[in-house]
Motif scaffolding. Structure first.
Motif, PDB file in Angstrom:
ATOM      1  N   SER A 171       0.844  -1.199   0.000  1.00  0.00           N
ATOM      2  CA  SER A 171       0.000   0.000   0.000  1.00  0.00           C
ATOM      3  C   SER A 171       0.877   1.247   0.000  1.00  0.00           C
ATOM      4  CB  SER A 171      -0.919   0.022   1.221  1.00  0.00           C
ATOM      5  OG  SER A 171      -1.630   1.249   1.275  1.00  0.00           O
ATOM      6  N   GLU A 172       0.973   1.859  -1.148  1.00  0.00           N
ATOM      7  CA  GLU A 172       1.745   3.106  -1.253  1.00  0.00           C
ATOM      8  C   GLU A 172       1.132   4.189  -0.382  1.00  0.00           C
ATOM      9  OE1 GLU A 172       2.048   4.028  -5.421  1.00  0.00           O
ATOM     10  OE2 GLU A 172       3.238   2.221  -5.832  1.00  0.00           O
ATOM     11  N   ALA A 173      -0.189   4.252  -0.348  1.00  0.00           N
ATOM     12  CA  ALA A 173      -0.873   5.275   0.457  1.00  0.00           C
ATOM     13  C   ALA A 173      -0.572   5.081   1.941  1.00  0.00           C
ATOM     14  CB  ALA A 173      -2.381   5.233   0.204  1.00  0.00           C
ATOM     15  N   LEU A 174      -0.623   3.845   2.410  1.00  0.00           N
ATOM     16  CA  LEU A 174      -0.343   3.550   3.813  1.00  0.00           C
ATOM     17  C   LEU A 174       1.108   3.895   4.145  1.00  0.00           C
ATOM     18  CD1 LEU A 174      -1.172   2.410   6.558  1.00  0.00           C
ATOM     19  CD2 LEU A 174      -0.730   0.098   5.634  1.00  0.00           C
ATOM     20  N   TRP A 175       2.039   3.540   3.255  1.00  0.00           N
ATOM     21  CA  TRP A 175       3.449   3.866   3.506  1.00  0.00           C
ATOM     22  C   TRP A 175       3.649   5.380   3.563  1.00  0.00           C
ATOM     23  CZ3 TRP A 175       7.474   3.093   6.003  1.00  0.00           C
ATOM     24  CH2 TRP A 175       8.688   3.683   5.674  1.00  0.00           C
ATOM     25  N   SER A 176       2.976   6.113   2.716  1.00  0.00           N
ATOM     26  CA  SER A 176       3.100   7.570   2.718  1.00  0.00           C
ATOM     27  C   SER A 176       2.719   8.146   4.085  1.00  0.00           C
ATOM     28  CB  SER A 176       2.227   8.181   1.620  1.00  0.00           C
ATOM     29  OG  SER A 176       2.282   9.587   1.659  1.00  0.00           O
ATOM     30  N   VAL A 177       1.610   7.671   4.624  1.00  0.00           N
ATOM     31  CA  VAL A 177       1.150   8.158   5.932  1.00  0.00           C
ATOM     32  C   VAL A 177       2.102   7.691   7.031  1.00  0.00           C
ATOM     33  CG1 VAL A 177      -0.709   8.024   7.634  1.00  0.00           C
ATOM     34  CG2 VAL A 177      -1.260   8.348   5.210  1.00  0.00           C
ATOM     35  N   MET A 178       2.498   6.422   6.989  1.00  0.00           N
ATOM     36  CA  MET A 178       3.397   5.899   8.029  1.00  0.00           C
ATOM     37  C   MET A 178       4.773   6.551   7.955  1.00  0.00           C
ATOM     38  SD  MET A 178       1.533   4.041   9.909  1.00  0.00           S
ATOM     39  CE  MET A 178       2.866   3.591  11.005  1.00  0.00           C
ATOM     40  N   ARG A 179       5.260   6.793   6.758  1.00  0.00           N
ATOM     41  CA  ARG A 179       6.554   7.475   6.600  1.00  0.00           C
ATOM     42  C   ARG A 179       6.491   8.861   7.244  1.00  0.00           C
ATOM     43  NH1 ARG A 179       7.095   7.626   1.216  1.00  0.00           N
ATOM     44  NH2 ARG A 179       6.185   9.693   1.213  1.00  0.00           N
ATOM     45  N   ASN A 180       5.401   9.574   7.019  1.00  0.00           N
ATOM     46  CA  ASN A 180       5.243  10.894   7.644  1.00  0.00           C
ATOM     47  C   ASN A 180       5.234  10.785   9.167  1.00  0.00           C
ATOM     48  OD1 ASN A 180       5.160  12.257   5.210  1.00  0.00           O
ATOM     49  ND2 ASN A 180       2.931  12.249   5.076  1.00  0.00           N
ATOM     50  N   LYS A 181       4.576   9.762   9.688  1.00  0.00           N
ATOM     51  CA  LYS A 181       4.554   9.555  11.143  1.00  0.00           C
ATOM     52  C   LYS A 181       5.959   9.251  11.663  1.00  0.00           C
ATOM     53  CE  LYS A 181      -0.253   8.145  11.785  1.00  0.00           C
ATOM     54  NZ  LYS A 181      -0.568   9.313  12.600  1.00  0.00           N
TER      55      LYS A 181
END
Length: 192
Positions: A171-181
């Protein structure tokens, strides 16, 4: 009746997963999580995040993978992800999962064993997504727990980012959010 007895024996055996202590503490708690709690948590997480998978997934298969993926820890124990991807440990887990699934009636173990291998390989859409979601709760535990596990095990930000970037495969979208966190955790001094 014999099949029911075998299934009941399996149910008793997998109860042992509740006694396998993991390396992170659930958000807001002082005790460590057990592997059975983790399995429940990632299954519910997958159900909630399924619409963010890179490719369409069969959520029933994903949940089955997540329910069985750590059963090998009954014999092999839990090892922190940053040190657990060795051939020796994977061999111990494979031996354990075969033993545990062999308790089931003939035929029942085949599908579950195939799903375990599929999860481990991480090559299908279902397994990529399952492996992505499997990484989320431990990250959230650390982000919301002052990096307790990262600090206790000397895990660096480079290691956290490199190991968890695989979330992007499911999930690219999930990684984007988790990377920001994770980047916020670095900014706040939680992850160094």
């Amino acid at each position: 009746m014999k099949q029911i007895e075998e299934i009941l024996n399996f149910i008793v055996e997998i109860e042992k997963l509740k006694g396998v202590q993991r390396k992170t503490k659930p958000v807001g708690l002082k005790r460590y999580e057990n592997s059975a709690e983790h399995s429940w948590h990632v299954c519910l997480s997958a159900l909630m995040l399924k619409d963010f998978a890179n490719e369409p997934v069969n959520i029933e298969r994903v949940i089955k993978m997540l329910l069985i993926h750590d059963l090998g820890e009954i014999d092999a124990g839990d090892t922190i992800i940053y040190a657990s991807e060795t051939n020796e440990l994977k061999g111990k887990e494979a031996t354990a999962i075969k033993r545990i699934l062999s308790i089931l009636p003939n035929g029942m173990q085949d599908e579950l064993m195939e799903l375990w291998y599929e999860f481990e390989a991480g090559e299908t859409a279902d397994s990529k997504f399952a492996k992505a979601v499997d990484r989320v709760p431990p990250l959230l535990h650390n982000i919301h727990g002052d990096g307790h596990s990262w600090k206790a095990h000397g895990i660096t930000k480079d290691k956290v980012f490199s190991v968890n970037q695989r979330i992007e495969n499911g999930s690219e979208a999930l990684w984007s959010v988790m990377r920001n966190k994770l980047e916020t955790a670095v900014d706040n001094g939680i992850l160094k």
